[in-house]
Scaffold this motif. Structure first.
Motif, PDB file in Angstrom:
ATOM      1  N   SER A 154       3.003  -3.926   5.588  1.00  0.00           N
ATOM      2  CA  SER A 154       2.374  -4.356   4.342  1.00  0.00           C
ATOM      3  C   SER A 154       0.851  -4.207   4.420  1.00  0.00           C
ATOM      4  CB  SER A 154       2.747  -5.808   4.042  1.00  0.00           C
ATOM      5  OG  SER A 154       2.039  -6.287   2.927  1.00  0.00           O
ATOM      6  N   LEU A 155       0.276  -4.484   5.582  1.00  0.00           N
ATOM      7  CA  LEU A 155      -1.175  -4.311   5.747  1.00  0.00           C
ATOM      8  C   LEU A 155      -1.567  -2.847   5.626  1.00  0.00           C
ATOM      9  CD1 LEU A 155      -1.950  -6.736   8.709  1.00  0.00           C
ATOM     10  CD2 LEU A 155      -2.471  -7.054   6.284  1.00  0.00           C
ATOM     11  N   VAL A 156      -0.797  -1.974   6.263  1.00  0.00           N
ATOM     12  CA  VAL A 156      -1.077  -0.537   6.178  1.00  0.00           C
ATOM     13  C   VAL A 156      -0.994  -0.079   4.730  1.00  0.00           C
ATOM     14  CG1 VAL A 156      -0.299   1.775   6.878  1.00  0.00           C
ATOM     15  CG2 VAL A 156      -0.306  -0.099   8.544  1.00  0.00           C
ATOM     16  N   GLU A 157       0.020  -0.543   4.018  1.00  0.00           N
ATOM     17  CA  GLU A 157       0.185  -0.176   2.609  1.00  0.00           C
ATOM     18  C   GLU A 157      -0.982  -0.694   1.765  1.00  0.00           C
ATOM     19  OE1 GLU A 157       1.720   1.710  -0.625  1.00  0.00           O
ATOM     20  OE2 GLU A 157       2.330   1.932   1.464  1.00  0.00           O
ATOM     21  N   ARG A 158      -1.447  -1.900   2.036  1.00  0.00           N
ATOM     22  CA  ARG A 158      -2.596  -2.449   1.288  1.00  0.00           C
ATOM     23  C   ARG A 158      -3.857  -1.612   1.526  1.00  0.00           C
ATOM     24  NH1 ARG A 158      -3.184  -8.565   0.088  1.00  0.00           N
ATOM     25  NH2 ARG A 158      -1.113  -9.090  -0.617  1.00  0.00           N
ATOM     26  N   VAL A 159      -4.045  -1.125   2.755  1.00  0.00           N
ATOM     27  CA  VAL A 159      -5.189  -0.240   3.016  1.00  0.00           C
ATOM     28  C   VAL A 159      -5.003   1.056   2.231  1.00  0.00           C
ATOM     29  CG1 VAL A 159      -6.438   1.095   4.752  1.00  0.00           C
ATOM     30  CG2 VAL A 159      -5.672  -1.219   5.295  1.00  0.00           C
ATOM     31  N   ARG A 160      -3.820   1.642   2.314  1.00  0.00           N
ATOM     32  CA  ARG A 160      -3.529   2.902   1.624  1.00  0.00           C
ATOM     33  C   ARG A 160      -3.771   2.785   0.122  1.00  0.00           C
ATOM     34  NH1 ARG A 160       1.488   3.595   3.096  1.00  0.00           N
ATOM     35  NH2 ARG A 160       1.026   4.941   4.843  1.00  0.00           N
ATOM     36  N   GLU A 161      -3.384   1.667  -0.472  1.00  0.00           N
ATOM     37  CA  GLU A 161      -3.504   1.465  -1.920  1.00  0.00           C
ATOM     38  C   GLU A 161      -4.885   0.975  -2.354  1.00  0.00           C
ATOM     39  OE1 GLU A 161      -1.200   2.370  -4.117  1.00  0.00           O
ATOM     40  OE2 GLU A 161      -0.022   3.126  -2.433  1.00  0.00           O
ATOM     41  N   GLY A 162      -5.782   0.722  -1.395  1.00  0.00           N
ATOM     42  CA  GLY A 162      -7.120   0.246  -1.737  1.00  0.00           C
ATOM     43  C   GLY A 162      -7.186  -1.232  -2.045  1.00  0.00           C
ATOM     44  N   GLU A 163      -6.122  -1.972  -1.733  1.00  0.00           N
ATOM     45  CA  GLU A 163      -6.097  -3.413  -1.981  1.00  0.00           C
ATOM     46  C   GLU A 163      -6.771  -4.192  -0.860  1.00  0.00           C
ATOM     47  OE1 GLU A 163      -2.010  -4.495  -2.519  1.00  0.00           O
ATOM     48  OE2 GLU A 163      -1.725  -2.968  -4.055  1.00  0.00           O
ATOM     49  N   LEU A 164      -6.715  -3.690   0.352  1.00  0.00           N
ATOM     50  CA  LEU A 164      -7.399  -4.303   1.490  1.00  0.00           C
ATOM     51  C   LEU A 164      -8.672  -3.499   1.697  1.00  0.00           C
ATOM     52  CD1 LEU A 164      -5.824  -5.503   4.787  1.00  0.00           C
ATOM     53  CD2 LEU A 164      -8.087  -4.510   4.724  1.00  0.00           C
ATOM     54  N   ARG A 165      -9.800  -4.060   1.256  1.00  0.00           N
ATOM     55  CA  ARG A 165     -11.061  -3.325   1.230  1.00  0.00           C
ATOM     56  C   ARG A 165     -12.004  -3.701   2.358  1.00  0.00           C
ATOM     57  NH1 ARG A 165     -13.213  -3.232  -4.781  1.00  0.00           N
ATOM     58  NH2 ARG A 165     -14.727  -1.949  -3.712  1.00  0.00           N
ATOM     59  N   ASP A 166     -11.668  -4.733   3.120  1.00  0.00           N
ATOM     60  CA  ASP A 166     -12.523  -5.150   4.225  1.00  0.00           C
ATOM     61  C   ASP A 166     -12.526  -4.053   5.289  1.00  0.00           C
ATOM     62  OD1 ASP A 166     -14.044  -7.210   5.762  1.00  0.00           O
ATOM     63  OD2 ASP A 166     -12.312  -7.035   7.092  1.00  0.00           O
ATOM     64  N   GLY A 167     -13.676  -3.417   5.483  1.00  0.00           N
ATOM     65  CA  GLY A 167     -13.769  -2.279   6.388  1.00  0.00           C
ATOM     66  C   GLY A 167     -13.421  -2.595   7.826  1.00  0.00           C
ATOM     67  N   ARG A 168     -13.881  -3.739   8.324  1.00  0.00           N
ATOM     68  CA  ARG A 168     -13.598  -4.034   9.732  1.00  0.00           C
ATOM     69  C   ARG A 168     -12.118  -4.290   9.942  1.00  0.00           C
ATOM     70  NH1 ARG A 168     -16.500  -9.933  10.108  1.00  0.00           N
ATOM     71  NH2 ARG A 168     -15.136 -10.821   8.559  1.00  0.00           N
ATOM     72  N   SER A 169     -11.441  -4.908   8.973  1.00  0.00           N
ATOM     73  CA  SER A 169      -9.997  -5.102   9.086  1.00  0.00           C
ATOM     74  C   SER A 169      -9.267  -3.762   8.988  1.00  0.00           C
ATOM     75  CB  SER A 169      -9.484  -6.038   7.992  1.00  0.00           C
ATOM     76  OG  SER A 169      -9.977  -7.343   8.174  1.00  0.00           O
ATOM     77  N   ALA A 170      -9.655  -2.934   8.031  1.00  0.00           N
ATOM     78  CA  ALA A 170      -8.995  -1.637   7.847  1.00  0.00           C
ATOM     79  C   ALA A 170      -9.090  -0.779   9.107  1.00  0.00           C
ATOM     80  CB  ALA A 170      -9.604  -0.907   6.652  1.00  0.00           C
ATOM     81  N   ILE A 171     -10.248  -0.768   9.756  1.00  0.00           N
ATOM     82  CA  ILE A 171     -10.396   0.016  10.990  1.00  0.00           C
ATOM     83  C   ILE A 171      -9.386  -0.443  12.030  1.00  0.00           C
ATOM     84  CG2 ILE A 171     -11.907   0.453  12.979  1.00  0.00           C
ATOM     85  CD1 ILE A 171     -14.268   0.416  10.984  1.00  0.00           C
ATOM     86  N   GLY A 172      -9.281  -1.732  12.261  1.00  0.00           N
ATOM     87  CA  GLY A 172      -8.350  -2.248  13.261  1.00  0.00           C
ATOM     88  C   GLY A 172      -6.904  -1.968  12.918  1.00  0.00           C
TER      89      GLY A 172
END
Length: 181
Positions: A154-172
């Motif tokens: 779900s986290l990976v999908e949120r990054v893919r969809e632009g819903e998780l925008r926090d850069g430091r979280s997305a990198i990890g």
């Protein structure tokens, strides 16, 4: 790496300071001999934690971020403090303070300089396993945080969809998905 690209620092001072960061002003000499100035954001080292429960869920936080005027969804993270012996010590402290969870084990993942053109920030990423809600959440005076769990996919999908925008979280999250999963 070649030293012929290095800038020489002639003088440095702190132009502005506040809790959490400083702005540093430097007078520098460029490789061609030109003298100019350079300002940067000094934050130092932080840790970012990808915490998995014993059941395989990921502990995530929702936190108000005043700079962007919205709730940020992402991973627990925080600055290393003077009394932290090393980044792994900061992981245990930040995880417990922000989420109330404690890890059974912690493993180093990756370090990044997210904005080294204008900041000396360094994010040390760690994976925490077997996390259990055994501590008391102990937020800083300026933190507003809710804790929940979710599935890693779900986290990976949120990054893919632009819903998780926090850069430091997305990198990890993306580093783990690409290299560790």
């Amino acid at each position: 790496m070649t030293d012929d690209l290095a800038w020489e620092t002639l003088a440095a001072d702190t132009a502005y300071t506040c809790p959490g960061f400083d702005v540093v002003h430097e007078d520098v000499r460029l490789p061609d001999g030109t003298e100019t100035d350079f300002d940067y954001f000094h934050e130092g080292e932080s840790v970012v934690i990808l915490p998995f429960t014993s059941e395989g869920a990921v502990v995530v936080i929702e936190e108000w971020r005043q700079a962007v005027k919205r709730v940020n969804y992402g991973l627990p993270a925080g600055s290393m403090e003077d009394h932290d012996d090393d980044p792994e010590t900061a992981v245990g402290r930040e995880l417990a303070e922000e989420t109330g969870y404690e890890a059974g084990s912690v493993e180093y993942l990756y370090s990044a300089e997210p904005a080294n053109g204008y900041s000396d920030s360094v994010f040390h990423y760690f994976v925490a396993q077997d996390c259990e809600p055994t501590a008391e959440q102990n937020l800083d005076f300026n933190e507003s945080i809710h804790v929940e769990t979710t599935e890693f996919e779900s986290l990976v999908e949120r990054v893919r969809e632009g819903e998780l925008r926090d850069g430091r979280s997305a990198i990890g999250i993306l580093y783990y998905a690409l290299f560790e999963q």
